[in-house]
Design an enzyme around this catalytic site. Sequence first.
Site, PDB file in Angstrom:
ATOM      1  N   GLN A 192      60.762  51.408 -62.883  1.00 42.99           N
ATOM      2  CA  GLN A 192      62.158  51.007 -62.658  1.00 42.99           C
ATOM      3  C   GLN A 192      63.059  51.173 -63.889  1.00 42.99           C
ATOM      4  OE1 GLN A 192      62.404  47.130 -60.822  1.00 42.99           O
ATOM      5  NE2 GLN A 192      61.187  47.746 -59.037  1.00 42.99           N
TER       6      GLN A 192
ATOM      7  N   SER B 139      57.136  60.622 -50.060  1.00 41.57           N
ATOM      8  CA  SER B 139      57.980  59.543 -49.537  1.00 41.57           C
ATOM      9  C   SER B 139      59.276  60.083 -48.955  1.00 41.57           C
ATOM     10  CB  SER B 139      58.344  58.543 -50.639  1.00 41.57           C
ATOM     11  OG  SER B 139      57.214  57.871 -51.081  1.00 41.57           O
TER      12      SER B 139
ATOM     13  N   HIS C  72      61.171  41.794 -56.729  1.00 38.09           N
ATOM     14  CA  HIS C  72      60.314  41.086 -57.698  1.00 38.09           C
ATOM     15  C   HIS C  72      61.124  40.980 -58.986  1.00 38.09           C
ATOM     16  CE1 HIS C  72      56.928  39.774 -59.982  1.00 38.09           C
ATOM     17  NE2 HIS C  72      56.600  40.951 -60.484  1.00 38.09           N
TER      18      HIS C  72
ATOM     19  N   SER D  38      31.444  25.491 -38.349  1.00 36.59           N
ATOM     20  CA  SER D  38      30.465  24.448 -38.022  1.00 36.59           C
ATOM     21  C   SER D  38      30.575  23.294 -39.016  1.00 36.59           C
ATOM     22  CB  SER D  38      29.060  25.032 -38.085  1.00 36.59           C
ATOM     23  OG  SER D  38      28.788  25.445 -39.424  1.00 36.59           O
TER      24      SER D  38
END
Length: 345
Positions: free
Chosen positions: A85, A52, A107, A251
Amino acid sequence: MATIYYDHDISLQALEDKTVAVIGYGSQGHAHAQNLRDSGVHTIVGVRRGASFQQAEEDGFAVFDVASAVEQADVVMLLLPDERQPEVYRQEILPHLRPGAALAFAHGFNIHFSQVVPPVGVDVFMVAPKGPGHLVRRVFAAGGGVPALAAVEQDATGQAWPLALAYAKAIGAGRAAVLTTSFQEETETDLFGEQAVLCGGLSALVKAGFDTLTEAGYQPEVAYFECLHELKLIVDLMYEGGLAYMRYSISDTAEWGDFNAGPRLVNDAVKAEMKKILREIQQGVFAKGWILENQSNRPVFNALRRREREQPIEVVGRRLREMMPFIQSPEQRAKQQGVAVHAKA
Ligand SMILES: NC(=O)C1=CN([C@@H]2O[C@H](COP(=O)(O)OP(=O)(O)OC[C@H]3O[C@@H](n4cnc5c(N)ncnc54)[C@H](OP(=O)(O)O)[C@@H]3O)[C@@H](O)[C@H]2O)C=CC1
Ligand SMILES: CC[C@](O)(C(C)=O)C(=O)O
């Protein structure tokens, strides 16, 4: 009724002359960082050395270890995996947070379940995009936006709300909708949605359909196209015009089948199970299980991940997609658009 903000209701002023440190450069991290930068916000990246770090540098960001990025930041957006975290927060963020800075989340898990406890004196807000990070970037780059939920848990400076809204606008959410919420509501609904509908419910439905057809002797390729590939085309119609537009395009035979078979499948027993899943989330039972699974090095998670990758539907799907070069693989898309693909073990 939720309060909903759009671009024209929001000023970017709260972010003027501020530095945002995006911590983590994975699915959400690369999208937030690139969208913020395109919106004119001074953005740096904080991440450990590795894939990263290298990708963020290649994408033109000033990249630092987490502690150094936090020391420079007015807003610290925590975009590490939820389960990582708490430790990174304690060791590399908390000791370096500036007084009056803002700590932000995409979050609410760690705040709601008390895994991260911020000090008084910092703002704590959330901007939670309602979509996968790679789409947060892709839709923004195409001129649109992914909606987001915004919440403030702690307003030490009196400026947490304008800051949260400005952040939401800068990542493109104001082009779609920014809904105000609480950390609790976002956490519980997000966990419920991903378990019962979007990821858990949907994957199980697709696999059950595929297995039903193949066990009855139908070709796996036919079952793959029927139960997985076409799903995207159907869901695109729902995204554009709700269930009604999907039903307009299919349909009448399919619509009659939809009305009759759907409620037989998702019946009261299924809804009772959904309610049980929601209760387990609300009572913290799911959170506790996930925290303990991580503390014991993910034995069950890793076994399930390996097993799922070798399911017949995945094996046949990989082969069929190779013959459809117009469907970009994640790797091809990354190469073409210069976006990050975060490798998962
Ligand atoms: N995925 C999504 O679309 C969504 C995610 N969210 C939330 O966003 C947050 C981020 O999730 P997500 O984007 O999925 O995360 P990812 O797993 O995609 O990204 C993780 C990033 O964190 C880095 N990282 C991992 N461990 C450490 C560490 N110990 N120190 C420093 N950097 C580390 C990784 O770097 P490396 O390459 O070195 O591993 C990578 O850059 C979470 O709170 C999640 O709930 C919210 C909405 C949707
Ligand atoms: C549906 C999964 C999600 O909640 C999301 C992309 O919004 C996540 O946490 O990844």
